[in-house]
Design a protein around this motif. Structure first.
Motif, mmCIF file in Angstrom:
data_model
loop_
_atom_site.group_PDB
_atom_site.id
_atom_site.type_symbol
_atom_site.label_atom_id
_atom_site.label_comp_id
_atom_site.label_asym_id
_atom_site.label_seq_id
_atom_site.Cartn_x
_atom_site.Cartn_y
_atom_site.Cartn_z
ATOM 1 N N ASN A 275 1.380 -1.215 -0.039
ATOM 2 C CA ASN A 275 0.215 0.145 -0.070
ATOM 3 C C ASN A 275 0.838 1.299 0.384
ATOM 4 O OD1 ASN A 275 -2.045 1.640 0.068
ATOM 5 N ND2 ASN A 275 -2.503 1.712 2.402
ATOM 6 N N SER A 276 1.365 1.825 -1.099
ATOM 7 C CA SER A 276 1.591 2.459 -1.174
ATOM 8 C C SER A 276 2.296 3.767 -2.346
ATOM 9 C CB SER A 276 3.659 2.135 -1.145
ATOM 10 O OG SER A 276 4.314 3.606 -0.981
ATOM 11 N N LYS A 277 2.677 4.881 -2.887
ATOM 12 C CA LYS A 277 2.658 5.229 -4.521
ATOM 13 C C LYS A 277 3.906 5.374 -4.710
ATOM 14 C CE LYS A 277 -1.908 6.958 -4.412
ATOM 15 N NZ LYS A 277 -2.644 9.145 -4.902
ATOM 16 N N ASP A 278 4.658 5.137 -3.707
ATOM 17 C CA ASP A 278 6.110 5.252 -4.218
ATOM 18 C C ASP A 278 6.894 4.306 -4.311
ATOM 19 O OD1 ASP A 278 8.938 5.297 -3.594
ATOM 20 O OD2 ASP A 278 8.560 6.720 -2.316
ATOM 21 N N SER A 279 7.551 3.920 -5.572
ATOM 22 C CA SER A 279 8.080 2.881 -6.596
ATOM 23 C C SER A 279 8.546 2.250 -5.671
ATOM 24 C CB SER A 279 7.806 2.772 -7.805
ATOM 25 O OG SER A 279 8.703 3.802 -7.877
ATOM 26 N N ARG A 280 9.604 2.684 -4.915
ATOM 27 C CA ARG A 280 10.920 2.384 -4.689
ATOM 28 C C ARG A 280 10.866 1.093 -3.602
ATOM 29 N NH1 ARG A 280 12.997 8.215 -2.954
ATOM 30 N NH2 ARG A 280 11.019 8.350 -2.583
ATOM 31 N N ARG A 281 9.215 1.574 -2.779
ATOM 32 C CA ARG A 281 8.734 0.772 -1.632
ATOM 33 C C ARG A 281 8.183 -0.815 -2.688
ATOM 34 N NH1 ARG A 281 7.634 1.041 3.656
ATOM 35 N NH2 ARG A 281 7.597 2.995 3.832
ATOM 36 N N HIS A 282 7.737 -0.439 -3.245
ATOM 37 C CA HIS A 282 7.464 -1.713 -4.050
ATOM 38 C C HIS A 282 8.713 -2.745 -4.684
ATOM 39 C CE1 HIS A 282 2.765 -1.273 -4.485
ATOM 40 N NE2 HIS A 282 3.235 -0.119 -4.604
ATOM 41 N N ILE A 283 9.721 -2.364 -5.565
ATOM 42 C CA ILE A 283 11.126 -2.699 -6.241
ATOM 43 C C ILE A 283 11.511 -3.200 -4.605
ATOM 44 C CG2 ILE A 283 13.250 -2.026 -6.557
ATOM 45 C CD1 ILE A 283 11.918 -0.060 -8.317
ATOM 46 N N ASP A 284 11.489 -3.012 -3.630
ATOM 47 C CA ASP A 284 12.153 -3.035 -2.776
ATOM 48 C C ASP A 284 11.761 -4.368 -1.388
ATOM 49 O OD1 ASP A 284 14.241 -1.462 -2.613
ATOM 50 O OD2 ASP A 284 13.973 -0.765 -1.100
ATOM 51 N N PHE A 285 10.248 -4.455 -1.758
ATOM 52 C CA PHE A 285 9.582 -5.788 -1.470
ATOM 53 C C PHE A 285 9.670 -6.722 -2.092
ATOM 54 C CE2 PHE A 285 5.846 -8.265 -1.657
ATOM 55 C CZ PHE A 285 5.327 -8.740 -0.195
ATOM 56 N N LEU A 286 9.822 -6.799 -3.926
ATOM 57 C CA LEU A 286 9.938 -7.934 -4.869
ATOM 58 C C LEU A 286 11.440 -8.694 -4.613
ATOM 59 C CD1 LEU A 286 8.509 -9.256 -6.434
ATOM 60 C CD2 LEU A 286 9.543 -7.720 -8.325
ATOM 61 N N PRO B 178 20.092 4.596 -4.633
ATOM 62 C CA PRO B 178 20.547 3.943 -4.958
ATOM 63 C C PRO B 178 20.059 2.660 -4.270
ATOM 64 C CG PRO B 178 21.769 5.976 -4.757
ATOM 65 C CD PRO B 178 20.276 6.036 -4.340
ATOM 66 N N GLN B 179 19.772 2.436 -3.199
ATOM 67 C CA GLN B 179 18.960 0.797 -2.482
ATOM 68 C C GLN B 179 18.206 0.567 -4.004
ATOM 69 O OE1 GLN B 179 17.803 1.173 1.100
ATOM 70 N NE2 GLN B 179 16.147 -0.705 0.728
ATOM 71 N N GLN B 180 17.501 0.645 -4.145
ATOM 72 C CA GLN B 180 17.426 -0.260 -5.435
ATOM 73 C C GLN B 180 17.760 -0.636 -6.802
ATOM 74 O OE1 GLN B 180 15.241 2.797 -3.690
ATOM 75 N NE2 GLN B 180 14.836 1.372 -2.412
ATOM 76 N N LEU B 181 18.482 0.268 -7.065
ATOM 77 C CA LEU B 181 19.027 0.649 -8.290
ATOM 78 C C LEU B 181 20.311 -0.756 -8.060
ATOM 79 C CD1 LEU B 181 19.983 3.836 -9.697
ATOM 80 C CD2 LEU B 181 18.744 1.756 -10.184
ATOM 81 N N SER B 182 20.621 -0.894 -6.612
ATOM 82 C CA SER B 182 22.201 -1.989 -6.202
ATOM 83 C C SER B 182 21.248 -3.681 -6.241
ATOM 84 C CB SER B 182 22.481 -1.923 -4.863
ATOM 85 O OG SER B 182 23.197 -2.565 -4.617
ATOM 86 N N LYS B 183 20.157 -3.019 -5.663
ATOM 87 C CA LYS B 183 19.141 -4.634 -5.175
ATOM 88 C C LYS B 183 18.911 -5.291 -7.247
ATOM 89 C CE LYS B 183 17.178 -3.957 -0.922
ATOM 90 N NZ LYS B 183 15.959 -4.393 -0.487
ATOM 91 N N LEU B 184 18.481 -4.222 -7.944
ATOM 92 C CA LEU B 184 18.345 -4.671 -9.451
ATOM 93 C C LEU B 184 19.096 -5.371 -9.439
ATOM 94 C CD1 LEU B 184 15.591 -1.509 -10.343
ATOM 95 C CD2 LEU B 184 15.313 -3.989 -9.995
ATOM 96 N N GLY B 185 20.557 -4.074 -9.628
ATOM 97 C CA GLY B 185 21.979 -5.000 -10.551
ATOM 98 C C GLY B 185 21.677 -6.316 -9.670
#
Length: 137
Positions: A68-79, A119-126
């Motif tokens: 439940n967030s409109k911030d894509s960063r939270r969604h990316i981190d969750f996944l 950077p946190q999401q970019l690192s995880k995605l990388g």
């Protein structure tokens, strides 16, 4: 770090998409140890195009309705936090021919702004080594 009320966003979610000709959705679920949000089986009729059959098995894990967030960063981190511990399994599926990526649906509130990746999401995605793409409206 998150702005759950992300003012320029009306809706967002991310989806892991796995397409495989070798493994069925049930086999993928058992192998990954994660329940998918949705699956489809090769040769079933496509829900959107009833006259066309589905060409590949599909296994999908989405944050839609789960975060439940409109911030894509939270969604990316969750996944990403679900996938990083089993990243070796993702790489194994790719080596066996599976096509895997992550999409981010992002609906603008007013036609301005856009999603942010820190950077946190970019690192995880990388670390996951998967293509990541946006579906922006």
């Amino acid at each position: 770090m998150y702005n759950d009320n992300y003012e320029t966003c009306a809706e967002t979610y991310v989806t892991l998409r796995i397409y495989s000709d070798e493994q069925s959705p049930n086999e993928l679920t058992e192998y990954l140890g994660i329940q998918p949000s949705k699956t489809h089986v090769k040769s079933q009729k496509n829900e959107l195009q009833t006259n066309k059959s589905i060409e590949h098995n599909g296994w999908f894990l989405t944050t839609d309705g789960k975060v439940n967030s409109k911030d894509s960063r939270r969604h990316i981190d969750f996944l990403a936090d679900k996938l990083l511990p089993i990243n070796f399994k993702i790489k194994e599926l790719i080596s066996k021919g599976a096509k895997i990526d992550i999409s981010c649906y992002w609906l603008s509130e007013n036609g301005q702004g856009g999603p942010t990746l820190s950077p946190q999401q970019l690192s995880k995605l990388g670390s996951l080594g998967l293509d990541f793409w946006f579906d922006i409206y």
